[in-house]
Design an enzyme around this catalytic site. Sequence first.
Site, mmCIF file in Angstrom:
data_model
loop_
_atom_site.group_PDB
_atom_site.id
_atom_site.type_symbol
_atom_site.label_atom_id
_atom_site.label_comp_id
_atom_site.label_asym_id
_atom_site.label_seq_id
_atom_site.Cartn_x
_atom_site.Cartn_y
_atom_site.Cartn_z
ATOM 1 N N HIS A 244 0.845 -1.206 0.000
ATOM 2 C CA HIS A 244 0.000 0.000 0.000
ATOM 3 C C HIS A 244 0.877 1.252 0.000
ATOM 4 O O HIS A 244 1.023 1.925 1.018
ATOM 5 C CB HIS A 244 -0.953 -0.017 1.196
ATOM 6 N N ASN A 245 1.435 1.551 -1.169
ATOM 7 C CA ASN A 245 2.355 2.673 -1.331
ATOM 8 C C ASN A 245 1.929 3.534 -2.513
ATOM 9 O O ASN A 245 0.861 3.304 -3.109
ATOM 10 C CB ASN A 245 3.773 2.136 -1.530
ATOM 11 N N ARG A 247 3.085 3.677 -5.536
ATOM 12 C CA ARG A 247 2.983 2.952 -6.811
ATOM 13 C C ARG A 247 1.634 2.231 -6.910
ATOM 14 O O ARG A 247 1.048 2.143 -7.993
ATOM 15 C CB ARG A 247 4.147 1.966 -6.961
#
Length: 504
Positions: A244-245, A247
């Site tokens: 969950h970033n 990107r």
Amino acid sequence: MGNGSSFEQIKTIYLDINGKEEKIIFSRHSTPLEIHELIAQAAGVNKHSTISLRDKNGAHVAVSPTMPVNSAQNPYKVVTREPPPATDNDAFQAVLTHVAEQLNRVFQMEETRSHLNHRINMLEKKIEIEGLKAVEIEKCKSEISYIRDQLWNAQKNTAISDETKINLKRDVPNYPKYTLSQETVDYLKQPTFDIWHWEPNEMLSLLEHMYHELGLVEEFNINPIVLKRWLLCVQENYRNNPFHNFRHCFCVTQMMYGMIHLCKLWERMTTEDLGILLTAAVCHDLDHPGYNNTYQINARTELAIRYNDISPLENHHCAVAFQILSNPETNIFAYVDKDTFKRIRAGITMLILATDMARHAEIMESFKEKLAAGFDDKNKEHLDTLKMVLIKCCDISNEVRPMEVSEPWVDCLLEEYFNQSDREKIEGLPVAPFMDRDKVTKPTAQIGFIKFVLIPMFETVARVFTQIDEVMVQPLKNAKDRYEEMKSIEEAQKEAKKALSQNH
């Protein structure tokens, strides 16, 4: 709303000063005092002089930013009178007036802040849109810096706290302006787009392109500099989690952009709706801590307590999104009216909250009911449900992509799951089997999810958009077959290893 520039509202006034023609230029945001001093400067008199203007018919004209524009052939005649010598009483009155002005400034702080922020936006827009010469750009930047200092000092002096707002760590445009090739522009619209090939700054430029290409910059009259700054602030508020970033944010938004084009959503929705879909995708996992709702609730975290165990993460993502938008420097919706912003806020909140997988069955059941009754895209409730299903599809769409793009995401997700389950074991909390590194493998993690969640959901959407069947449903079936084959190979290897150990 249109995309008209605020800089067109500059006034030029022609003056007749003792038979000599002069002209002054000011904006509609200038104060009467600023215009008075401008005329005094043009007339070469003391700024405290009494100044009056008369038109060609001898009528008095008020010195204000709303005065009628005239021409060189019909200038306003300037009549000046020097101020009388100052007395002690005058000095006392001047001090009183000054104090009154200072008090008035304090009480009008919100108006001042709004005015200064508007001027900042105007100047930044001027730099972006009008392409000023280098000297003029530096002058504008200097003025922007000066206004920011004024705003900062004003906030300090009146003890207005800004702690609740999420501010940028760096200003824009710090990421370079990339020129996208036609090949990239076309590729960006495809579900097969490889999101691993792009650096963070390139992803920012690609997201920026989406807002321009879909007409959202024009629809919401977005200041292009504010759009850059907003995207940068969003990027800074995604954590460096394995999955969950930022990107993942780009991945979900690109899939939404691809679905908008694949399904020609502009034929069923307004541009405002498209803006809500794309912005919700950008913001949907803001400040995700890397531990899911189950952990938040079981560990009784601050988020779970704050949101009463009801979608704590999704509520938090929404709150962070609108904290960013509450800052004038990063508010891409600054120029929409109150009613439009109310619709945008309600729409984005509805979509981000819909990404909680705990609501999956509820949302899909509602969508199927509407399809059974006859889907009507003129019905707001039907359209809202479709939009919720669309963002759900995009959020968990990795397996729609080619194997070389999708498979690394499984590794990222499992790493995040294992981090959580390790922590749960240490803290004595329940551990979900699909997160336990001792029980789960890549194929077992994906087969059930693709078979019972992804394929049924995308097949349901394909009842509205038939083109999804070939482009998305078929790749999902291929992925399921691939993981089942992988599982068979793993089991065969396991059996062979077991037999070998028994023989020895």
